[in-house]
Design a protein around this motif. Structure first.
Motif, PDB file in Angstrom:
ATOM      1  N   ALA A  71     -28.964 104.656   0.300  1.00  0.00           N
ATOM      2  CA  ALA A  71     -27.192 104.352   0.707  1.00  0.00           C
ATOM      3  C   ALA A  71     -26.478 104.439  -0.450  1.00  0.00           C
ATOM      4  O   ALA A  71     -25.411 105.170  -0.662  1.00  0.00           O
ATOM      5  CB  ALA A  71     -27.140 103.416   0.961  1.00  0.00           C
ATOM      6  N   SER A  95     -20.198 108.338   5.947  1.00  0.00           N
ATOM      7  CA  SER A  95     -21.091 108.002   7.562  1.00  0.00           C
ATOM      8  C   SER A  95     -22.611 107.662   7.327  1.00  0.00           C
ATOM      9  O   SER A  95     -23.514 106.367   7.681  1.00  0.00           O
ATOM     10  CB  SER A  95     -20.943 109.296   8.490  1.00  0.00           C
ATOM     11  OG  SER A  95     -19.519 109.242   8.617  1.00  0.00           O
ATOM     12  N   ILE A  98     -23.318 104.338   5.966  1.00  0.00           N
ATOM     13  CA  ILE A  98     -22.926 103.301   6.322  1.00  0.00           C
ATOM     14  C   ILE A  98     -24.312 103.386   7.581  1.00  0.00           C
ATOM     15  O   ILE A  98     -24.756 101.926   7.836  1.00  0.00           O
ATOM     16  CB  ILE A  98     -21.335 103.893   6.893  1.00  0.00           C
ATOM     17  CG1 ILE A  98     -20.508 103.375   5.865  1.00  0.00           C
ATOM     18  CG2 ILE A  98     -21.587 102.430   8.262  1.00  0.00           C
ATOM     19  CD1 ILE A  98     -19.412 103.764   6.587  1.00  0.00           C
ATOM     20  N   GLU A  99     -24.676 104.620   7.399  1.00  0.00           N
ATOM     21  CA  GLU A  99     -25.599 103.880   8.688  1.00  0.00           C
ATOM     22  C   GLU A  99     -27.083 103.943   7.386  1.00  0.00           C
ATOM     23  O   GLU A  99     -27.967 103.216   8.726  1.00  0.00           O
ATOM     24  CB  GLU A  99     -26.551 105.733   9.061  1.00  0.00           C
ATOM     25  CG  GLU A  99     -27.868 106.058   9.934  1.00  0.00           C
ATOM     26  CD  GLU A  99     -28.246 107.553   9.873  1.00  0.00           C
ATOM     27  OE1 GLU A  99     -28.572 107.859   9.742  1.00  0.00           O
ATOM     28  OE2 GLU A  99     -26.849 108.558  10.772  1.00  0.00           O
ATOM     29  N   LYS A 101     -26.966 101.491   5.679  1.00  0.00           N
ATOM     30  CA  LYS A 101     -26.662 100.038   4.467  1.00  0.00           C
ATOM     31  C   LYS A 101     -25.103  99.767   5.615  1.00  0.00           C
ATOM     32  O   LYS A 101     -24.530 100.345   5.757  1.00  0.00           O
ATOM     33  CB  LYS A 101     -26.498 100.065   3.998  1.00  0.00           C
ATOM     34  CG  LYS A 101     -26.267  98.368   2.884  1.00  0.00           C
ATOM     35  CD  LYS A 101     -26.091  99.072   1.440  1.00  0.00           C
ATOM     36  CE  LYS A 101     -25.705  98.393   0.783  1.00  0.00           C
ATOM     37  NZ  LYS A 101     -25.821  97.645  -0.727  1.00  0.00           N
ATOM     38  N   SER A 102     -25.401  98.892   6.992  1.00  0.00           N
ATOM     39  CA  SER A 102     -24.560  99.100   7.746  1.00  0.00           C
ATOM     40  C   SER A 102     -23.492  98.070   7.474  1.00  0.00           C
ATOM     41  O   SER A 102     -22.575  98.447   8.098  1.00  0.00           O
ATOM     42  CB  SER A 102     -25.324  98.113   9.154  1.00  0.00           C
ATOM     43  OG  SER A 102     -26.084  97.126   8.571  1.00  0.00           O
ATOM     44  N   TYR A 104     -22.097  98.000   4.679  1.00  0.00           N
ATOM     45  CA  TYR A 104     -21.720  98.671   3.199  1.00  0.00           C
ATOM     46  C   TYR A 104     -20.617  98.897   3.009  1.00  0.00           C
ATOM     47  O   TYR A 104     -18.840 101.006   4.113  1.00  0.00           O
ATOM     48  CB  TYR A 104     -22.583 100.351   3.210  1.00  0.00           C
ATOM     49  CG  TYR A 104     -22.651 100.415   1.581  1.00  0.00           C
ATOM     50  CD1 TYR A 104     -21.620 100.107   0.622  1.00  0.00           C
ATOM     51  CD2 TYR A 104     -23.262 101.694   1.437  1.00  0.00           C
ATOM     52  CE1 TYR A 104     -21.361 100.203  -0.943  1.00  0.00           C
ATOM     53  CE2 TYR A 104     -23.514 102.096  -0.118  1.00  0.00           C
ATOM     54  CZ  TYR A 104     -22.682 101.200  -0.931  1.00  0.00           C
ATOM     55  OH  TYR A 104     -22.923 102.061  -2.066  1.00  0.00           O
ATOM     56  N   ALA A 107     -18.339 102.017   1.425  1.00  0.00           N
ATOM     57  CA  ALA A 107     -18.565 102.593   1.761  1.00  0.00           C
ATOM     58  C   ALA A 107     -17.659 103.208   3.477  1.00  0.00           C
ATOM     59  O   ALA A 107     -16.713 103.955   3.642  1.00  0.00           O
ATOM     60  CB  ALA A 107     -20.057 103.430   2.738  1.00  0.00           C
ATOM     61  N   ARG A 108     -18.076 102.043   3.960  1.00  0.00           N
ATOM     62  CA  ARG A 108     -16.228 101.758   5.232  1.00  0.00           C
ATOM     63  C   ARG A 108     -15.069 101.832   4.890  1.00  0.00           C
ATOM     64  O   ARG A 108     -14.402 102.816   5.253  1.00  0.00           O
ATOM     65  CB  ARG A 108     -17.180 100.867   6.042  1.00  0.00           C
ATOM     66  CG  ARG A 108     -15.984 100.353   7.387  1.00  0.00           C
ATOM     67  CD  ARG A 108     -16.976 101.515   8.299  1.00  0.00           C
ATOM     68  NE  ARG A 108     -16.136 101.117   9.858  1.00  0.00           N
ATOM     69  CZ  ARG A 108     -16.222 100.634  10.792  1.00  0.00           C
ATOM     70  NH1 ARG A 108     -17.654  99.364  11.159  1.00  0.00           N
ATOM     71  NH2 ARG A 108     -16.169 100.978  11.394  1.00  0.00           N
ATOM     72  N   ARG A 111     -14.613 105.703   3.595  1.00  0.00           N
ATOM     73  CA  ARG A 111     -14.448 106.466   5.281  1.00  0.00           C
ATOM     74  C   ARG A 111     -13.545 106.915   5.559  1.00  0.00           C
ATOM     75  O   ARG A 111     -12.382 107.092   5.380  1.00  0.00           O
ATOM     76  CB  ARG A 111     -16.296 107.165   6.141  1.00  0.00           C
ATOM     77  CG  ARG A 111     -15.836 107.406   7.369  1.00  0.00           C
ATOM     78  CD  ARG A 111     -16.921 106.984   8.071  1.00  0.00           C
ATOM     79  NE  ARG A 111     -16.530 106.242   8.931  1.00  0.00           N
ATOM     80  CZ  ARG A 111     -17.481 105.309   9.609  1.00  0.00           C
ATOM     81  NH1 ARG A 111     -18.863 106.136   9.775  1.00  0.00           N
ATOM     82  NH2 ARG A 111     -17.132 104.320  10.224  1.00  0.00           N
ATOM     83  N   ASP A 127     -12.289 102.561  10.850  1.00  0.00           N
ATOM     84  CA  ASP A 127     -12.644 101.271   9.425  1.00  0.00           C
ATOM     85  C   ASP A 127     -11.631 101.105   8.650  1.00  0.00           C
ATOM     86  O   ASP A 127     -12.487  99.996   8.148  1.00  0.00           O
ATOM     87  CB  ASP A 127     -13.092 103.037   8.324  1.00  0.00           C
ATOM     88  CG  ASP A 127     -14.084 103.692   9.270  1.00  0.00           C
ATOM     89  OD1 ASP A 127     -14.555 103.158   9.455  1.00  0.00           O
ATOM     90  OD2 ASP A 127     -14.052 104.668   8.828  1.00  0.00           O
TER      91      ASP A 127
END
Length: 188
Positions: A71, A95, A98-99, A101-102, A104, A107-108, A111, A127
């Motif tokens: 990630a 994305s 995030i996939e 490491k939900s 994260y 990252a969110r 994004r 987001d």
């Protein structure tokens, strides 16, 4: 020195803000057989710090080739794409991070900023709103990590509102109070 010692020395040089020397030693560590994923990821971060985006991109590509489940590597590559104004690629990498490491948060948030710059305001607001509780707890440290000042965050929020009142994001009272608190701190 063996590759382990070289890698450690490169990390220390990075922490001491001796970036050029750090890159040189990370390169020697790679040549000496250091873990290619960690070495490229680490050297890529140094290049990113120096805003040498093409070299950073190359290293993050190499890190992903070595470990497609990282990630962190996708996050950092997404950050490079943001710097290159390649927002669709940035969204894709954020994305993927995030996939993998939900939770994260960075990252969110990133994004959301990429979506905002693409004028995809619904996605951006989703987001940003999703990370607001975490932002309240960790905002300053996160912003410091990325060299973002609070005024830049407010510019993103303004862009998200796109001329509409910020309340159109349907923020909760707690979220509105948090934003007001941040604004008052910025004025001080």
């Amino acid at each position: 020195m063996d590759h382990v010692e070289l890698f450690k020395k490169a990390q220390i040089l990075f922490l001491d803000e001796k970036y050029e020397e750090s890159i040189e030693i990370f390169t020697k560590a790679i040549e000496a057989g250091a873990n290619p994923y960690l070495a490229h990821l680490s050297r890529g971060v140094v290049y990113l710090k120096l805003k040498e985006v093409d070299k950073a991109l190359h290293d993050f590509d190499e890190a992903i080739n070595e470990n497609s489940q990282s990630a962190r590597a996708y996050f950092f590559r997404g950050t490079v794409y943001m710097m290159k104004d390649e927002f669709e690629k940035a969204v894709s990498d954020f994305s993927k991070a995030i996939e993998l490491k939900s939770g994260y948060f960075m990252a969110r948030f990133s994004r959301g900023v990429a979506y905002a710059r693409m004028n995809k305001l619904d996605e951006a607001s989703a987001d940003i709103k999703a990370v607001m509780p975490e932002m309240e707890l960790n905002m300053q440290g996160f912003l410091d990590t990325h060299g973002i000042v609070r005024t830049e965050l407010f510019k993103v929020m303004e862009q998200l509102s796109s001329g509409r009142p910020l309340l159109s994001l349907k923020l909760s009272d707690k979220e509105i109070n948090t934003l007001e608190k941040w604004l008052k701190e910025e004025e001080a």
